[in-house]
Design a protein around this motif. Structure first.
Motif, short mmCIF file in Angstrom:
data_model
loop_
_atom_site.label_atom_id
_atom_site.label_comp_id
_atom_site.label_asym_id
_atom_site.label_seq_id
_atom_site.Cartn_x
_atom_site.Cartn_y
_atom_site.Cartn_z
N GLU A 67 9.35 -38.58 -51.07
CA GLU A 67 8.81 -37.18 -50.96
C GLU A 67 7.37 -37.23 -50.35
O GLU A 67 7.20 -37.48 -49.54
N ARG B 143 5.22 -39.47 -48.59
CA ARG B 143 4.81 -39.86 -47.61
C ARG B 143 4.53 -38.19 -47.13
O ARG B 143 3.51 -37.97 -45.75
N GLN B 144 4.50 -37.87 -47.59
CA GLN B 144 3.63 -36.25 -46.75
C GLN B 144 2.08 -36.30 -47.69
O GLN B 144 1.22 -35.07 -46.92
N GLN C 1 -0.35 -36.72 -45.17
CA GLN C 1 -0.52 -36.38 -43.83
C GLN C 1 -1.35 -34.97 -44.50
O GLN C 1 -2.33 -34.41 -43.73
N LEU C 2 -0.75 -34.22 -45.56
CA LEU C 2 -1.06 -32.98 -46.32
C LEU C 2 -2.99 -33.61 -46.84
O LEU C 2 -3.81 -32.63 -45.89
N THR D 189 11.92 -30.82 -53.86
CA THR D 189 11.37 -32.02 -54.05
C THR D 189 12.77 -32.41 -55.34
O THR D 189 12.56 -33.11 -56.62
N TRP E 173 8.67 -29.00 -49.68
CA TRP E 173 8.95 -30.10 -51.03
C TRP E 173 9.72 -29.54 -52.14
O TRP E 173 9.34 -29.54 -53.67
N TYR F 165 3.47 -26.32 -43.98
CA TYR F 165 3.96 -27.54 -43.66
C TYR F 165 4.24 -27.99 -44.97
O TYR F 165 4.15 -27.92 -45.61
N GLY F 166 5.57 -29.05 -44.20
CA GLY F 166 6.03 -29.97 -45.01
C GLY F 166 7.17 -29.03 -45.94
O GLY F 166 7.47 -27.81 -45.21
#
Length: 429
Positions: A301, A304-305, A308-309, A294, A292, A289-290
């Motif tokens: 980031e 945003r993520q 959802q996680l 960064t 990372w 997922y995603g």
């Protein structure tokens, strides 16, 4: 042989890790019957010692920031602590990031290891094999799911023991010296359609094809002086059963799920698919997922993520509890390393940091509601309970009923331990 290409992931090292699936089935020119037949060619003692527990392995590629998720340092200088604030969980003394409130409210069902030591490389295979990618280029150690597949080769189910939602062929899913028979089934691209009966083929016609294959195999066996061709056997039958039963196809089709549940998982459907697959009897499901990695815009980031996680993890774990599966399914969420405690002054990013990282764990009969280990005041190094990635993998194997000291022969016939470093995270057991 059909090849379905998945999404390419490119990290800061500019190496593209493109996922692929070769169907014929599952690579190396094998038919599905060959795969199932090969899986049975193993030590029966291995099968006898395994449980029917399952694992869901959630990989966060690129290296998620431990300081901005599960190990915040609110008292550190600004250039270390970052923008996010910690919030209390429902377990006294444990705080996590403000952007993960759903996990905070259910921390009694979760645990984090804050003192994991990693390696300084983008290594997709590290957290699935216990060995770095550099080591695996030579030794080719098998992924966690491939070990499960090997030990459950004759489980009698019409579902594959190992499914990867990441895509087949990535370093984190390869079977290594266990051989291509233990690659994961990967339903990417047109993979799901290969689980359907071909147009115009009914159940009766499928049965006729099964009988015909048996006759061909019998004829081939009679002229095969080497005895290699053993003809139609139970494993060829399972190859047909996997298609005819439709169990896996149904698990992958989210239309069979309640619309309210689908709405809860909107945008994070992989987590719902993983839950449905373990319910269907799959032994190990991996998903990614995603992104990372960064180096720039770390906080932008993560804002945003992380929500959802948070939603994906919280829904998954709560669903497993609601179905009474919390002790039968162990879940882990982690990446290959942490991020630098000190923030980049110009790019507001964090770089690679292997001296320490965090990993989230849930279920499997392990001890939840805790934070294992701690780091220094700026999140730079382990302060208490330093553990390595293989130690947590050994713990996950234990939760699955698998002895990490078990050995398999490699390509040269040499017995190889599943893990060389088999100490466990004792606080979780």
């Amino acid at each position: 042989m059909l090849t379905f290409w998945g999404a390419a992931q490119r990290y800061c090292d500019n190496v593209s890790r493109r996922n692929f699936l070769q169907l014929g089935a599952f690579g190396a020119g094998l038919t599905l019957a060959d795969v199932l037949r090969a899986r049975a060619a193993q030590n029966p003692a291995a099968r006898a010692g395994t449980s029917q527990k399952a694992a869901i392995m959630i990989y966060l590629p690129g290296g998620p920031s431990h300081l901005d998720m599960y190990d915040l340092k609110p008292d550190a200088p600004a250039e270390f602590r970052g923008e996010f604030k910690p919030i209390k969980t429902n377990v006294s003394g444990v705080s996590i990031c403000e952007h993960m409130p759903l996990q905070a409210r259910m921390w009694d069902k979760l645990a984090v290891v804050r003192s994991l030591v990693s390696v300084d490389e983008h290594s997709d295979s590290l957290v699935s094999t216990g060995f770095s990618e550099q080591v695996n280029r030579v030794a080719a150690h098998p992924a966690f799911g491939s070990v499960v597949a090997k030990l459950r080769a004759d489980g009698g189910n019409d579902v594959p023991p190992f499914v990867s939602l990441r895509g087949g062929g990535s370093p984190g899913t390869e079977p290594g010296y266990l051989g291509p028979a233990h690659r994961p089934f990967t339903p990417s691209g047109a993979g799901v359609e290969n689980l359907r009966l071909a147009g115009g083929v009914t159940g009766d016609r499928l049965g006729d094809r099964k009988d015909l294959l048996g006759k061909f195999d019998t004829a081939r066996r009679e002229i095969d002086a080497s005895g290699t061709m053993k003809g139609m056997d139970a494993y060829a039958g399972r190859a047909f059963d996997m298609i005819a039963s439709g169990v896996v196809r149904k698990a992958l089709d989210l239309k069979h799920e309640d619309p309210k549940t689908r709405d809860r998982y909107k945008g994070v459907e992989q987590f719902l698919t993983a839950r449905r697959l373990v319910e269907a009897g799959v032994g190990c499901v991996t998903l990614s997922y995603g992104g990372w990695d960064t180096h720039t815009g770390n906080f932008k980031e993560l804002k945003r993520q992380l929500p959802q996680l948070d939603r994906g993890v919280a829904n998954l774990i709560q669903d497993l509890h609601d179905r009474g599966m919390q002790d039968d399914v162990v879940t882990v969420v982690w990446g290959e390393f942490g991020r630098t405690p000190k923030i980049n002054s110009s790019d507001a990013g964090r770089d690679h940091w292997s001296p320490v990282m965090s990993a989230l764990v849930a279920g499997g009969g392990l001890k939840m509601g805790q934070a294992v280990g701690s780091t220094s005041a700026k999140g730079e190094y382990p302060k208490e309970r330093p553990y390595k990635v293989p130690h947590l993998l050994a713990t996950l194997y234990r939760a699955m009923g698998i002895d990490p000291a078990y050995t398999f022969p490699n390509g040269a016939g040499r017995p190889m331990y599943i893990l060389d470093d088999r100490n466990t995270v004792e606080e979780l057991l």
